[in-house]
Design a protein around this motif. Structure first.
Motif, PDB file in Angstrom:
ATOM      1  N   TYR A 213       0.823  -1.218   0.000  1.00 29.88           N
ATOM      2  CA  TYR A 213       0.000   0.000   0.000  1.00 29.88           C
ATOM      3  C   TYR A 213       0.860   1.273   0.000  1.00 29.88           C
ATOM      4  O   TYR A 213       0.468   2.298  -0.578  1.00 29.88           O
ATOM      5  N   GLU A 214       2.037   1.197   0.626  1.00 30.10           N
ATOM      6  CA  GLU A 214       2.893   2.395   0.674  1.00 30.10           C
ATOM      7  C   GLU A 214       3.379   2.767  -0.722  1.00 30.10           C
ATOM      8  O   GLU A 214       3.307   3.933  -1.128  1.00 30.10           O
ATOM      9  N   ARG A 215       3.866   1.768  -1.463  1.00 29.71           N
ATOM     10  CA  ARG A 215       4.322   2.034  -2.838  1.00 29.71           C
ATOM     11  C   ARG A 215       3.160   2.484  -3.713  1.00 29.71           C
ATOM     12  O   ARG A 215       3.320   3.340  -4.588  1.00 29.71           O
ATOM     13  N   ALA A 216       1.980   1.915  -3.465  1.00 30.82           N
ATOM     14  CA  ALA A 216       0.805   2.309  -4.260  1.00 30.82           C
ATOM     15  C   ALA A 216       0.485   3.791  -4.063  1.00 30.82           C
ATOM     16  O   ALA A 216       0.211   4.516  -5.026  1.00 30.82           O
ATOM     17  N   ILE A 217       0.529   4.242  -2.819  1.00 33.56           N
ATOM     18  CA  ILE A 217       0.253   5.660  -2.544  1.00 33.56           C
ATOM     19  C   ILE A 217       1.323   6.548  -3.174  1.00 33.56           C
ATOM     20  O   ILE A 217       1.021   7.606  -3.752  1.00 33.56           O
ATOM     21  N   GLN A 218       2.563   6.105  -3.104  1.00 33.64           N
ATOM     22  CA  GLN A 218       3.662   6.903  -3.653  1.00 33.64           C
ATOM     23  C   GLN A 218       3.502   7.141  -5.148  1.00 33.64           C
ATOM     24  O   GLN A 218       3.938   8.176  -5.664  1.00 33.64           O
ATOM     25  N   VAL A 219       2.875   6.191  -5.843  1.00 33.95           N
ATOM     26  CA  VAL A 219       2.712   6.365  -7.294  1.00 33.95           C
ATOM     27  C   VAL A 219       1.320   6.862  -7.683  1.00 33.95           C
ATOM     28  O   VAL A 219       1.050   7.027  -8.872  1.00 33.95           O
ATOM     29  N   GLY A 220       0.439   7.095  -6.702  1.00 29.44           N
ATOM     30  CA  GLY A 220      -0.818   7.763  -7.048  1.00 29.44           C
ATOM     31  C   GLY A 220      -2.116   7.132  -6.606  1.00 29.44           C
ATOM     32  O   GLY A 220      -3.194   7.625  -6.944  1.00 29.44           O
ATOM     33  N   SER A 221      -2.071   6.041  -5.842  1.00 27.36           N
ATOM     34  CA  SER A 221      -3.324   5.431  -5.391  1.00 27.36           C
ATOM     35  C   SER A 221      -4.101   6.389  -4.497  1.00 27.36           C
ATOM     36  O   SER A 221      -3.527   7.119  -3.691  1.00 27.36           O
ATOM     37  N   THR A 222      -5.426   6.371  -4.632  1.00 29.10           N
ATOM     38  CA  THR A 222      -6.275   7.195  -3.766  1.00 29.10           C
ATOM     39  C   THR A 222      -7.137   6.350  -2.826  1.00 29.10           C
ATOM     40  O   THR A 222      -7.794   6.878  -1.938  1.00 29.10           O
ATOM     41  N   ILE A 223      -7.153   5.023  -3.060  1.00 24.11           N
ATOM     42  CA  ILE A 223      -7.854   4.086  -2.178  1.00 24.11           C
ATOM     43  C   ILE A 223      -6.921   2.901  -1.954  1.00 24.11           C
ATOM     44  O   ILE A 223      -6.429   2.312  -2.923  1.00 24.11           O
ATOM     45  N   VAL A 224      -6.678   2.549  -0.689  1.00 24.68           N
ATOM     46  CA  VAL A 224      -5.889   1.347  -0.399  1.00 24.68           C
ATOM     47  C   VAL A 224      -6.744   0.382   0.410  1.00 24.68           C
ATOM     48  O   VAL A 224      -7.588   0.786   1.212  1.00 24.68           O
ATOM     49  N   ARG A 225      -6.529  -0.906   0.173  1.00 26.28           N
ATOM     50  CA  ARG A 225      -7.348  -1.958   0.767  1.00 26.28           C
ATOM     51  C   ARG A 225      -6.450  -2.804   1.683  1.00 26.28           C
ATOM     52  O   ARG A 225      -5.716  -3.661   1.202  1.00 26.28           O
ATOM     53  N   VAL A 226      -6.492  -2.527   2.960  1.00 27.48           N
ATOM     54  CA  VAL A 226      -5.550  -3.148   3.898  1.00 27.48           C
ATOM     55  C   VAL A 226      -6.298  -4.063   4.860  1.00 27.48           C
ATOM     56  O   VAL A 226      -7.262  -3.641   5.496  1.00 27.48           O
ATOM     57  N   GLY A 227      -5.853  -5.322   4.934  1.00 30.03           N
ATOM     58  CA  GLY A 227      -6.492  -6.295   5.812  1.00 30.03           C
ATOM     59  C   GLY A 227      -5.596  -6.797   6.910  1.00 30.03           C
ATOM     60  O   GLY A 227      -5.707  -6.406   8.063  1.00 30.03           O
ATOM     61  N   SER A 228      -4.635  -7.657   6.553  1.00 31.88           N
ATOM     62  CA  SER A 228      -3.850  -8.361   7.565  1.00 31.88           C
ATOM     63  C   SER A 228      -2.983  -7.443   8.429  1.00 31.88           C
ATOM     64  O   SER A 228      -2.747  -7.744   9.602  1.00 31.88           O
ATOM     65  N   LEU A 229      -2.544  -6.324   7.913  1.00 34.80           N
ATOM     66  CA  LEU A 229      -1.740  -5.406   8.724  1.00 34.80           C
ATOM     67  C   LEU A 229      -2.573  -4.781   9.842  1.00 34.80           C
ATOM     68  O   LEU A 229      -2.011  -4.348  10.851  1.00 34.80           O
ATOM     69  N   ILE A 230      -3.878  -4.748   9.649  1.00 37.91           N
ATOM     70  CA  ILE A 230      -4.756  -4.203  10.698  1.00 37.91           C
ATOM     71  C   ILE A 230      -5.317  -5.326  11.563  1.00 37.91           C
ATOM     72  O   ILE A 230      -5.202  -5.298  12.798  1.00 37.91           O
TER      73      ILE A 230
END
Length: 235
Positions: A213-230
């Motif tokens: 998710y971190e790399r995704a945000i760095q390149v422009g993601s506006t929605i991230v879908r995080v499960g196991s880290l939470i």
């Protein structure tokens, strides 16, 4: 503070840092599949409002749980799994607070959703899912066809609000630094914006999960879908 709330705050802080660097707004969808209702309620009380599920049966059951209904009145559900045609009516009629279906990948699915929504006089947010890695076992429309699907929805599906594009990264790249799937989705957004004269800020990009998710945000993601880290590892 509980472990779950601590995990959530760690992710939200990292999202805040990265989005400020990029000057973008990023939304977190907490993916709660296989996790108990009690965990969802705990995170809701810690401030999280957007939750995602992969299976209609599980989403229906959790969204109608009495504790969810009584304690989480403004929870917002995102469906992030493959939607079978025979479950369209169920997801539209039996899931309170359904906010978005992120996985629209065919004209047939869009039409069936739209027709069902018309009967109920409802509108619904959607994303178009693109198979950016061309893997046979993954859902999503091919890159070369997504503009035709978008145009069909724009012209014919009055009950669907297409907010942007979604992808699930390559199954082979889970533990690598490969960003090719992200770059394909970014290119799709550029094609969409060029064709319809949109600003890139008008088109959401849902990409990035717990592992990237971190790399995704760095390149422009506006929605991230995080499960196991939470929520912790799924068993």
């Amino acid at each position: 503070m509980s472990k779950l709330a601590d995990n959530l705050n760690t992710i939200l802080q990292r999202i805040k840092e990265l989005s400020e660097l990029n000057q973008t707004s990023v939304r977190l969808i907490a993916i709660s599949k296989t996790k108990p209702v009690e965990d969802i309620i705990e995170l809701y009380h810690a401030g999280q409002r957007y939750f995602g599920e992969n299976y209609v049966d599980e989403l229906e059951k959790k969204s109608n749980d009495n504790l969810i209904l009584t304690q989480c009145s403004d929870i917002r559900w995102h469906f992030v799994g493959h939607l079978q045609s025979n479950k369209i009516n169920r997801i539209l009629t039996r899931v309170p607070n359904l906010d978005c279906i992120q996985t629209i990948d065919s004209i047939e699915l869009a039409d069936r959703l739209n027709n069902n929504l018309q009967k109920q006089s409802k509108i619904l947010n959607i994303l178009i899912q693109i198979n950016t890695s061309n893997e046979q076992q993954k859902s999503g429309i091919e890159q070369k066809d997504f503009l035709s699907l978008y145009e069909h929805i724009k012209l014919n599906c009055t009950q669907l609000i297409c907010q942007g594009l979604m992808t699930i990264g390559s199954l082979d790249n889970v533990n690598t630094e490969d960003e090719s799937d992200f770059q394909v989705l970014i290119q799709c957004r550029k094609e969409l914006c060029d064709k319809y004269n949109f600003s890139i800020n008008d088109i959401e990009l849902s990409m990035g999960m717990s592992n990237d998710y971190e790399r995704a945000i760095q390149v422009g993601s506006t929605i991230v879908r995080v499960g196991s880290l939470i929520f912790g590892v799924r068993h």
